[in-house]
Design a protein around this motif. Structure first.
Motif, short mmCIF file in Angstrom:
data_model
loop_
_atom_site.label_atom_id
_atom_site.label_comp_id
_atom_site.label_asym_id
_atom_site.label_seq_id
_atom_site.Cartn_x
_atom_site.Cartn_y
_atom_site.Cartn_z
N LEU A 6 -0.88 -29.91 25.38
CA LEU A 6 -1.37 -29.93 24.31
C LEU A 6 -1.43 -28.34 23.84
CD1 LEU A 6 -4.26 -32.26 24.26
CD2 LEU A 6 -1.92 -32.94 23.83
N LEU A 7 -0.77 -27.98 22.65
CA LEU A 7 -0.94 -26.44 22.39
C LEU A 7 -1.76 -26.42 21.07
CD1 LEU A 7 2.57 -25.42 23.85
CD2 LEU A 7 0.40 -25.09 25.12
N SER A 8 -2.45 -25.41 20.92
CA SER A 8 -2.64 -25.01 19.30
C SER A 8 -3.06 -23.79 19.10
CB SER A 8 -4.05 -25.82 19.21
OG SER A 8 -5.14 -25.59 20.13
N ALA A 9 -3.28 -23.27 17.96
CA ALA A 9 -3.70 -21.79 17.65
C ALA A 9 -4.65 -21.97 16.58
CB ALA A 9 -2.20 -21.03 17.13
N ASP A 10 -5.80 -22.45 16.94
CA ASP A 10 -6.97 -22.60 15.94
C ASP A 10 -6.49 -23.60 14.89
OD1 ASP A 10 -8.53 -21.04 17.54
OD2 ASP A 10 -8.16 -19.28 16.69
N GLY A 11 -5.87 -24.61 15.08
CA GLY A 11 -5.42 -25.25 14.12
C GLY A 11 -4.80 -26.81 14.72
N GLU A 63 4.97 -34.50 19.27
CA GLU A 63 4.29 -34.60 18.05
C GLU A 63 3.17 -33.76 17.95
OE1 GLU A 63 1.78 -38.21 17.76
OE2 GLU A 63 2.03 -38.46 19.85
N THR A 64 2.66 -33.75 16.46
CA THR A 64 1.37 -33.03 15.91
C THR A 64 0.15 -34.07 15.91
OG1 THR A 64 2.66 -31.52 14.92
CG2 THR A 64 0.64 -31.69 14.27
N TYR A 84 -4.09 -25.94 25.88
CA TYR A 84 -3.98 -24.23 25.72
C TYR A 84 -4.27 -23.81 24.23
CZ TYR A 84 -3.87 -19.31 26.64
OH TYR A 84 -4.00 -18.06 26.68
N ASN A 85 -5.30 -23.06 23.76
CA ASN A 85 -5.25 -22.87 22.45
C ASN A 85 -5.11 -21.24 22.49
OD1 ASN A 85 -6.19 -23.23 19.71
ND2 ASN A 85 -7.97 -21.85 20.16
#
Length: 86
Positions: A6-11, A63-64, A84-85
Motif C-alpha cells: 500500500l502506497l500513499s502520499a497523504d491522500g 487499485e485505489t 508506506y506514506n
C-alpha cells in the motif's frame, strides 16, 4: 514472486504489486528513493522502481482504496500488507 503493498502520499491509498524484495524492504527502498532526490510521490516511486531499481520485474498498479484513517478500515485482503506514506 510479487507481493502487494500500500502506497500513499497523504491522500488516497493505492495498491501495487511489487517484487517481493521491495515488499520485504519497503521502507529502506522508499528512503533510498527519497535520498536520490525522488519527489515524494507514489507514481514517481513506481516509475523509479520500474526504470532504475528493478527494470527486470515491473511493479504494477492494482487499485485505489481511497483514504482511510486506520489500518482497521482497510479492506480485509489488504490488512496485512505493508503500507508506506510518502
Amino acid at each position: 514472486m510479487m507481493k502487494n503493498v500500500l502506497l500513499s502520499a497523504d491522500g488516497d491509498i493505492k495498491v501495487y504489486s511489487v517484487p517481493d524484495i521491495v515488499e520485504k524492504n519497503l521502507e529502506k527502498i522508499a528512503d533510498e528513493f527519497s535520498f536520490e532526490g525522488g519527489l515524494f510521490d507514489v507514481e514517481d516511486f513506481i516509475d523509479w522502481l520500474n526504470k532504475y531499481k528493478y527494470p527486470y520485474k515491473k511493479s504494477v498498479y492494482i487499485e485505489t482504496i481511497g483514504c482511510v484513517g486506520d489500518v482497521d478500515e482497510l479492506p480485509d485482503q489488504y490488512k496485512n500488507c505493508k503500507w508506506y506514506n510518502f
